[in-house]
Design a protein around this motif. Sequence first.
Motif, PDB file in Angstrom:
ATOM      1  N   PRO A 159       0.817  -1.224   0.000  1.00  0.00           N
ATOM      2  CA  PRO A 159       0.000   0.000   0.000  1.00  0.00           C
ATOM      3  C   PRO A 159       0.848   1.270   0.000  1.00  0.00           C
ATOM      4  O   PRO A 159       2.072   1.207  -0.071  1.00  0.00           O
ATOM      5  CB  PRO A 159      -0.790  -0.130   1.311  1.00  0.00           C
ATOM      6  CG  PRO A 159       0.111  -0.936   2.205  1.00  0.00           C
ATOM      7  CD  PRO A 159       0.823  -1.906   1.298  1.00  0.00           C
ATOM      8  N   PHE A 160       0.180   2.431   0.120  1.00  0.00           N
ATOM      9  CA  PHE A 160       0.810   3.749   0.165  1.00  0.00           C
ATOM     10  C   PHE A 160       1.632   4.030  -1.102  1.00  0.00           C
ATOM     11  O   PHE A 160       2.785   4.454  -1.033  1.00  0.00           O
ATOM     12  CB  PHE A 160       1.688   3.903   1.410  1.00  0.00           C
ATOM     13  CG  PHE A 160       1.004   3.544   2.691  1.00  0.00           C
ATOM     14  CD1 PHE A 160      -0.044   4.319   3.172  1.00  0.00           C
ATOM     15  CD2 PHE A 160       1.381   2.422   3.408  1.00  0.00           C
ATOM     16  CE1 PHE A 160      -0.691   3.989   4.351  1.00  0.00           C
ATOM     17  CE2 PHE A 160       0.739   2.077   4.589  1.00  0.00           C
ATOM     18  CZ  PHE A 160      -0.315   2.867   5.068  1.00  0.00           C
ATOM     19  N   LYS A 161       1.031   3.767  -2.240  1.00  0.00           N
ATOM     20  CA  LYS A 161       1.728   4.002  -3.502  1.00  0.00           C
ATOM     21  C   LYS A 161       1.757   5.487  -3.840  1.00  0.00           C
ATOM     22  O   LYS A 161       0.846   6.239  -3.497  1.00  0.00           O
ATOM     23  CB  LYS A 161       1.055   3.227  -4.638  1.00  0.00           C
ATOM     24  CG  LYS A 161       1.274   1.724  -4.583  1.00  0.00           C
ATOM     25  CD  LYS A 161       0.698   1.045  -5.819  1.00  0.00           C
ATOM     26  CE  LYS A 161       0.979  -0.453  -5.796  1.00  0.00           C
ATOM     27  NZ  LYS A 161       0.448  -1.120  -7.008  1.00  0.00           N
ATOM     28  N   THR A 162       2.802   5.893  -4.515  1.00  0.00           N
ATOM     29  CA  THR A 162       2.921   7.267  -4.990  1.00  0.00           C
ATOM     30  C   THR A 162       3.689   7.270  -6.302  1.00  0.00           C
ATOM     31  O   THR A 162       4.398   6.311  -6.619  1.00  0.00           O
ATOM     32  CB  THR A 162       3.637   8.154  -3.946  1.00  0.00           C
ATOM     33  OG1 THR A 162       3.614   9.515  -4.393  1.00  0.00           O
ATOM     34  CG2 THR A 162       5.084   7.723  -3.765  1.00  0.00           C
ATOM     35  N   SER A 172       4.983   1.707  -3.919  1.00  0.00           N
ATOM     36  CA  SER A 172       4.767   2.021  -2.507  1.00  0.00           C
ATOM     37  C   SER A 172       5.980   2.736  -1.927  1.00  0.00           C
ATOM     38  O   SER A 172       7.116   2.514  -2.358  1.00  0.00           O
ATOM     39  CB  SER A 172       4.503   0.730  -1.733  1.00  0.00           C
ATOM     40  OG  SER A 172       4.526   0.956  -0.335  1.00  0.00           O
ATOM     41  N   ILE A 174       6.981   2.216   1.044  1.00  0.00           N
ATOM     42  CA  ILE A 174       7.554   1.336   2.074  1.00  0.00           C
ATOM     43  C   ILE A 174       8.940   0.809   1.687  1.00  0.00           C
ATOM     44  O   ILE A 174       9.879   0.872   2.495  1.00  0.00           O
ATOM     45  CB  ILE A 174       6.593   0.184   2.403  1.00  0.00           C
ATOM     46  CG1 ILE A 174       5.310   0.741   3.020  1.00  0.00           C
ATOM     47  CG2 ILE A 174       7.247  -0.816   3.358  1.00  0.00           C
ATOM     48  CD1 ILE A 174       4.240  -0.300   3.291  1.00  0.00           C
TER      49      ILE A 174
END
Length: 300
Positions: A159-162, A172, A174
């Motif tokens: 998750p937390f893709k940009t 992500s 991460i």
Amino acid sequence: MQIYLPIAEVSVNLYLLLGLGGMVGILSGMFGVGGGFILTPFLFFIGIPPAVAVATGANQIVASSLSGVLAHFKRKTVDLKMGLILLAGGLVGATLGVQVFTWLKSLGQVELMVNLCYVLFLGLIGGLMLVESLNAMRQSKSTKPRKIKRRHSRLQELPFKTRFRTSRLYISVIPPIATGLIVGVLSAIMGVGGGFIMVPAMIYILGMPTKVVVGTSLFQIIFVAAFATMMHAVESQTVDVVLAVCLLVSGVIGAQIGTKLGLKMKAEQLRILLALMVLAICIKIALGLILMPSELYSVV
């Protein structure tokens, strides 16, 4: 010409120090590494105590990396967004690494731990890079056109893709933070910028283009190495200013030369040269741990 280093409490040849700084600067500009993985072991070899070599080596990395990254900024080959995310993890890692280094220093195990880390990481990274680079060169010489296959990685599912526009990636945050964290710890414990791990990770794990990797790696190294140096100065008082200045002067000049040389070489050639250099240093340090020293006892 001999020069006395007050913190290290040894005398060394000034021209030798300038030569080491220049060599590391050239490597920094060519490969996008801080050069500490070569500088710190060479400081060991010329008699600098490991604690001083690690702390002061990180200081020299700042100047050579800054000189190199300025040249890359002009060519617009620095991904600032990726660099800032890597930096966030790197600062946390450097804080943890300095605490570990101070603890090992109190136990008197700094030299052994640093040398073991060099053998482990340089051997692993150098071996992987050499194999991959040889395969890439062999495929580039092939007359058959090859299709570029996209590898589906579990990292793409995080998750937390940009979006990173300069690197043309949508991943992500991460993995970059984790990579920066690991490099930050190594920067503090081993006196390196971490580029010898950062560069392969950015290429093979994050999937960044090689032309963007070098400048972005140098950008992150500047701040992490500077932070690690400051922490060492406060926590362990092992930064030798005289040694640092000698290395800085020639390192800045060498970085500009290295950047120009790197632009004239193919990506595969750069990676295979870096891999061979990493493995050579690894073997040298490993032999020092295994072979019996010429003097079994010394008075410090």
